[in-house]
Motif scaffolding. Structure first.
Motif, PDB file in Angstrom:
ATOM      1  N   CYS B  35      22.126  -7.636   7.358  1.00  0.00           N
ATOM      2  CA  CYS B  35      21.040  -7.204   8.246  1.00  0.00           C
ATOM      3  C   CYS B  35      20.030  -8.322   8.498  1.00  0.00           C
ATOM      4  N   PRO B  48      10.442  -6.222   9.232  1.00  0.00           N
ATOM      5  CA  PRO B  48      11.063  -5.820   7.956  1.00  0.00           C
ATOM      6  C   PRO B  48      11.541  -4.365   7.988  1.00  0.00           C
ATOM      7  N   ALA B  49      10.823  -3.507   8.720  1.00  0.00           N
ATOM      8  CA  ALA B  49      11.217  -2.103   8.788  1.00  0.00           C
ATOM      9  C   ALA B  49      12.583  -1.963   9.472  1.00  0.00           C
ATOM     10  N   GLU B  52      15.242  -2.927   7.011  1.00  0.00           N
ATOM     11  CA  GLU B  52      15.459  -1.828   6.060  1.00  0.00           C
ATOM     12  C   GLU B  52      16.321  -0.736   6.689  1.00  0.00           C
ATOM     13  N   ARG B  55      19.850  -1.697   6.864  1.00  0.00           N
ATOM     14  CA  ARG B  55      20.465  -1.611   5.536  1.00  0.00           C
ATOM     15  C   ARG B  55      20.792  -0.168   5.177  1.00  0.00           C
ATOM     16  N   THR B  56      19.868   0.713   5.465  1.00  0.00           N
ATOM     17  CA  THR B  56      20.097   2.120   5.153  1.00  0.00           C
ATOM     18  C   THR B  56      21.305   2.645   5.936  1.00  0.00           C
ATOM     19  N   ASN B  61      21.569   0.510   0.901  1.00  0.00           N
ATOM     20  CA  ASN B  61      20.498   0.931   0.008  1.00  0.00           C
ATOM     21  C   ASN B  61      20.946   2.000  -0.979  1.00  0.00           C
TER      22      ASN B  61
ATOM     23  N   LYS C 425      13.159 -14.111   1.477  1.00  0.00           N
ATOM     24  CA  LYS C 425      13.006 -13.186   0.354  1.00  0.00           C
ATOM     25  C   LYS C 425      12.551 -13.861  -0.923  1.00  0.00           C
TER      26      LYS C 425
END
Lengths: 300, 323, 538
Positions: B35, B48-49, B52, B55-56, B61, C425
């Motif tokens: 991602c 970043p959201a 995420e 990824r979900t 995750n 990161k």
């Protein structure tokens, strides 16, 4: 019994030398294995280049000199210069260092670890052997590139990590070959006798079994050096090998060969020849070694 | 014999499980994820959201054991899932490339055989003469040349030579056509990598042919045949070669298995859309699901080839079955 | 506040006069011919087909021609950063009403999607709602571009209205971003928001024929295309070729006619030498630049003297001369895309730290600064990305430049995945290569990269004075004022504080077969890729 077996090994070793001087031995071997001798010659030249790199090469292998960039071979730069103006001959000479270091480190670590594991596996036999063989299978079948990428990503790039990445697949290959030879030796009564005398496992493995599998071990060792040099070049090509500005043959090809193959062919050709010649030398030598050590072929 | 087969088959299972565990955890140790690469890899600002969310959606995750169970479970329900990079079913992506890889592997093996057997025989018959040395030098050189370098030189050579001779530079096609569709175009693309790889792989087989033949030539029955006054040609062809082929066939078989998954570098140079290229791309994209599936296929091919070779030997040599 | 943003809107317009060098190009005197199939090579991979979710040119080049945009960069004048024209809308691009908070687009009539469904304002609204306000669980890579948008609605079948929360000069360029392909509302309603990842139904110049993953994408002419008379091509084939050498050889061997990203200079020379006038070369400055980011959380890079020394050691003017022969970089520039009216002139540049033409003096100063900071002979870890052009070439050059002031950088090259993990990161680096590459040129938006608070800044620093200058930059009305504040911003960011070190701006070189006509180079490999104006002179 043990004493007998040891002297038996010694007498075999003596067969080869038989009080001859080194020169005579060398001459006999050269006559018998001319290709091997030629291979050895290449290897020796390479070692000399690597050891005396700073004396032999007039330039700095890493400093950029853009005023000389992509100079064709001439009297000043015998093999020309690369896109950063660095002398290619110098980089090839220093590259021999990297190649030999990677080649020998991988080969020695890989085959020694393989030797110990292979003999131990054969010696203990039974369930340990079975489990051990499965583990070796996994590593042998496992693709090198994933291993290399994982090692490089986890430990970072650099020569020592390239060595780790290449060594890992060597271990099972050597262990497998050594094990099958060791299995045959285990059946010979003297190992039983040594056990009966209460010797420790370590002692039996190291003193009694290991010397008897030296032939396959040496064959694997010599084959690994060439393979390691080649693998290092391939990893560099994929961008996972040694990094700039370290002089290394694979790296010289990776950046240069593709872009300058035509407009500045010397950038692409010389490192390719250096790799081929080095691997060729090690393989010729290894081939002769195999012939010399293979008992079946020796009978004639 | 059946007992032996079953035993060998069962032994394949721990190897496959071991490989599954190794690839699964090794991949997750490599920093970076699909991602990040997809959204931030072009240097643009990446929320970043959004990363995420991606990824979900891909299940990254989930708990690592859940992911592992999904991966291993996929093999039992014969659903390998979708590629994390393209979102297409893995079986479809692999199926496309498999055809090409299989064809190149066959062609390269064919090239290796037609080079190695005659050369190996000549080399053995003329042992320790200059012919033997020339043959061995030629074949050892094949392993010594880095394959990507050879590939670059071949393509560049084609471009320069065709331009010099015919006025227009020619290079092999860069996209795959099935041989059933257009045999000429198919061959024009694949013959070069097949020759480059075949030459390389012929070295080991040549060596094996030579030493196996040398061994057989020393057997009593060959001496008898020679003593009977048979022609040397017949002795070699009919008696010796046939009996020395077993190890040669074995080594060719094992190399074929390597070819199926191992043409990583050559495929890059010739722009072949095969398993090797897919492999490099998936690894570099952090495409876990695809990489895992590919590793398992490569390992399975390897293990299976070994199984067949072992079986072959066991069939020939009954002692192995009972040891 | 309102007034401020309206001025920002104006500020974008001042770049309109910008013209970049484009050699060769289309022969305007020739009559355009129809027919033929264009083969081109693409050096990247296709993730999914849904451009709203993707960011790579690897999907723009093969997939974009299947779709249309609301507005686009003028295909006849792509080198201008502000010349936008209507694609699916009619007339001129709206100027904005109500103090630049309302934009009304008149939608072209008679446009049809490839499946025959008529395209209306509702499709545009559905598309932009998917981009700006995606339903939960649906990613949208450019949601952040539209922070100023309050609502998007259709008052009838042919009118779309965007209402903004505040005026913003960044709005129109954001709409023109080539990733904002228009989808059919029917498809979204019927098949959901993930359907377009694997399926294609656009209104672009070409219809989808097939995609062989990893190999090629094929498209054929769409007869009902809304720009009448176009496209000229019967079809195209986008062939995947990840290795640069293969792409180059493909053009040489005429397996492909063009590559739209860019080739290194030697590759151009090889092609021209081998093929003479069968090759046409177009060149342009490129809206991408590599930078070095020192990690200010790590000692001694929190010290501005050390960061300045890093910049002072680099001979930009000398490097430009040589690197432009071996890499896809060339132009010395500051924080703004060179040659843009807001960019620093050469006279202004040479006053910045590290831009002096007297490199020996700069290096002497660097040595002095390092000594003062107690960092002479500093050894550090330099993180780089495993991509040849231009990352590794520039990296190798930088390592050598730093060595000249006694700095010892150990280059750590990683493949893209681990490289970004390090940068974003773990932040486990002393100095890292960083990258700014945008599609539509928009300096005031692009320079946010240098703010410590920006999401794509990895230097780990806070610099309030710099943030304040940026705030003033946003409020600046006239071009003169903007230029002045931009200089102040630039001086603070890369000279006084040297937060980031700018290397050389990229230089786009597109050698192509001379029979390819009508395509004009843009300053970004994302732009001008609808292929509708390309024709073949065979």
């Amino acid at each position: 019994m043990v004493v007998i077996s040891e002297s038996l090994v010694e007498s075999q070793v003596e067969d080869l030398s038989e009080e001859k001087t080194w020169g005579q031995v060398a001459w006999t071997m050269t006559r018998k294995y001319p290709l091997g001798a030629f291979g050895l010659l290449i290897v020796v030249v390479m070692i000399i280049l690597a050891v005396f790199a700073n004396i032999l090469s007039p330039y700095d292998p890493e400093a950029n000199a853009f005023e000389h960039m992509l100079t064709p071979p001439d009297l000043q730069f015998w093999l020309g210069t690369d896109q950063f103006g660095r002398d290619i001959l110098t980089r090839i000479i220093y590259g021999a260092r990297t190649a030999l270091f990677v080649g020998f480190s991988c080969a020695i670590i890989g085959s020694v670890v393989g030797l110990i594991l292979g003999v131990a596996s054969a010696y203990f036999g039974g369930r340990i052997d079975l489990i051990f063989q499965r583990v070796m299978d996994v590593f042998m079948a496992f693709p090198l590139i994933i291993m290399a990428l994982a090692v490089v990503s986890i430990f970072g790039t650099g020569t020592q990590n390239v060595i780790i990445a290449i060594t890992i697949p060597f271990i099972p290959r050597c262990a497998r070959v050594v094990r099958s030879s060791a299995l045959a030796i285990r059946e010979i009564p003297y190992v039983d006798a040594a056990r009966a005398l209460g010797f420790t496992h370590t002692r039996i493995i190291m003193r009694h079994m290991t010397p008897n599998v030296m032939a396959p071990f040496l064959i694997m060792l010599s084959a690994f050096v060439g393979q390691a040099i080649l693998l290092e070049a391939s990893l560099s090509y994929l961008g996972l090998g040694v990094q700039e500005p370290t002089p290394a043959w694979g790296l010289m090809l990776q950046g240069g060969a593709e872009e300058y193959a035509e407009s500045a062919p010397w950038v692409a050709i010389w490192p390719g020849i250096a790799i081929s010649l080095a691997v060729f030398g090690f393989n010729l030598f290894g081939d002769a070694l195999r012939d010399a050590l293979d008992p079946k072929l020796r009978q004639q | 014999m059946y007992k032996y087969i079953v035993k060998r088959l069962l032994l394949m299972i721990p190897t496959l499980i071991g490989a599954a565990i190794l690839v699964f955890f090794l991949l997750r140790l490599i920093p970076g994820d699909v991602c990040e690469l997809r959204l931030a890899g072009t240097g643009l600002y990446a929320d970043p959201a959004e990363i995420e969310l991606c990824r979900t959606n891909l299940g990254l995750n989930d708990h690592v054991l859940v992911q592992f169970a999904k991966f291993v479970g996929g093999f039992f329900i014969l659903d390998l899932g979708d590629s994390m990079w393209t979102g297409k079913p893995i079986t479809y992506e692999i199926g496309l490339r498999f055809q090409l890889s299989l064809q190149v592997a066959f062609m390269a093996t064919f090239v290796a055989v037609i080079i190695s057997i005659p050369l190996g025989v000549i080399s053995a018959v003329k042992q320790d003469t200059w012919i033997d040395y020339v043959v061995r030098t030629f074949s050892i050189f094949g392993i010594a040349i880095p394959s990507f370098w050879l590939g670059i030189m071949i393509i560049l050579g084609l471009l320069i030579i065709t331009q010099a001779w015919f006025g227009a530079p020619w290079m092999p096609p860069i996209e795959y056509v099935s041989p059933l569709e257009d045999f000429g175009a198919n061959m024009a693309q694949l013959i070069w990598p097949a020759v480059a790889t075949g030459y390389r792989y012929s070295a080991v087989a040549t060596r094996m042919t030579r030493s196996a033949l040398l061994e057989v030539l020393r057997e009593d029955y060959i001496r008898t045949a020679r003593a009977k006054g048979l022609l040397e040609k017949i002795v070699i062809n009919r008696h010796a070669l046939k009996n020395s082929l077993l190890p040669v066939v074995t080594i060719i078989g094992i190399e074929f298995a390597f070819l199926m998954g191992g043409l990583v570098v050559t495929e890059q140079v010739f722009n072949l859309n095969g398993l090797g290229k897919l492999f490099v791309e998936s690894v570099l994209n952090n495409d876990y699901s695809m990489t895992q599936a590919l590793v398992m296929i490569v390992v399975a091919i390897f293990v299976f080839t070994n199984f067949v070779v072992d079986l072959f030997y066991a069939w020939l040599d009954p002692r192995i079955r009972y040891s | 506040m309102r007034n401020v943003y309206s001025k920002l809107a104006l500020s974008v317009a001042v770049g309109a006069g910008l013209v970049l060098s484009a050699i060769g190009g289309s022969g305007t005197a020739l009559a355009k011919k129809s027919g033929g199939v264009l083969n081109f090579v693409v050096g990247s991979k296709i993730p999914s087909y849904d451009l709203h979710q993707e960011t790579t040119f690897g999907v723009i080049h093969p997939i974009r021609p299947f779709y249309s945009l609301l507005i686009r960069v003028n295909p006849e004048n792509p080198s201008s950063p502000t010349d936008f024209v209507c694609d699916l809308c009619e007339g001129a691009v709206p100027k904005g009403e109500d103090g630049f908070t309302k934009y009304t687009f008149k939608i072209r009539k008679g446009v049809k999607f490839h499946d025959g469904t008529p395209l209306t304002a509702h499709d545009i609204v559905a598309t932009y709602k998917k981009i700006i306000f995606p339903p939960e669980g649906i990613p949208s890579a450019r949601k952040a571009f539209f922070k100023m948008v309050d609502s998007v609605s259709a008052s009838d079948d042919h009118t779309v209205t965007f209402k903004l929360k505040f005026p913003s000069g960044a709005f129109i360029p954001a709409v023109a971003t080539p990733f904002n392909i228009v989808l059919s509302k029917k498809d979204l309603d019927k098949n959901g928001f993930n359907w377009h990842k694997k399926n294609i139904n656009g209104s672009g110049a070409f219809t989808f024929v097939q995609h062989q993953p990893g190999s090629f994408v094929e498209g054929k002419k769409y007869a009902g295309y809304h720009h009448k008379g176009q496209p000229y091509l019967d079809g195209y084939k986008a062939i995947a070729a990840p290795k640069m050498a293969v792409r180059l050889q493909a053009i040489r061997g005429d397996r492909a006619a063009i590559e739209f990203r860019g080739f290194p200079p030697k590759a151009r020379d090889d092609l021209v030498n081998a093929l003479g006038d069968k090759i046409t070369v177009q060149e342009s400055d490129w809206n991408c630049v590599l930078m070095t980011t020192p990690n200010q959380k790590r000692k001694p890079f929190g010290d501005a003297r050390v960061r300045k020394a890093l910049s002072l050691a680099v001979d930009r003017w000398g490097g430009s001369k040589y690197l432009s022969q071996i890499a896809i970089v060339k132009t010395v520039g500051g924080v703004v895309f060179p040659k843009h009216p807001l960019a620093a002139t050469e006279a202004e540049l040479v006053k910045l730290t590290g831009y002096s033409k007297d490199i020996n003096a700069s290096r002497a100063e660097a040595t002095k600064l390092l000594k003062a900071a107690g960092a002479s002979g500093l050894k550090f870890d330099f993180s780089n990305r495993g991509v040849d052009q231009p990352y590794k070439v520039v990296g190798t050059w930088l390592v050598d430049q730093w060595k000249k002031v006694g700095l010892e950088a150990k280059q750590r090259v990683q493949p893209s995945g681990p490289f970004y993990a390090t940068l974003r990161k773990s932040k486990d680096f002393d100095v890292s290569i960083d990258f700014n590459c945008q599609s539509v040129i928009n300096p005031i938006a692009d320079v946010t990269k240098f703010l410590g608070s920006a999401g794509n800044n990895y230097g780990s620093y806070e610099d309030q004075p710099l943030e304040d200058i940026y705030d003033r930059l946003l409020r600046a009305g006239t071009e003169d004022e903007q230029r002045k504040i931009m200089r102040e911003y630039e001086t603070r960011a890369i000279s006084d504080q040297a937060h980031l070190g700018i290397t050389l701006w990229w230089y786009k070189i597109n050698p192509h077969r001379s029979y390819v006509k009508g395509w004009k180079i843009a300053p970004s490999h994302y732009l001008n890729q609808s292929l509708d104006n390309i024709w073949l002179d065979k």
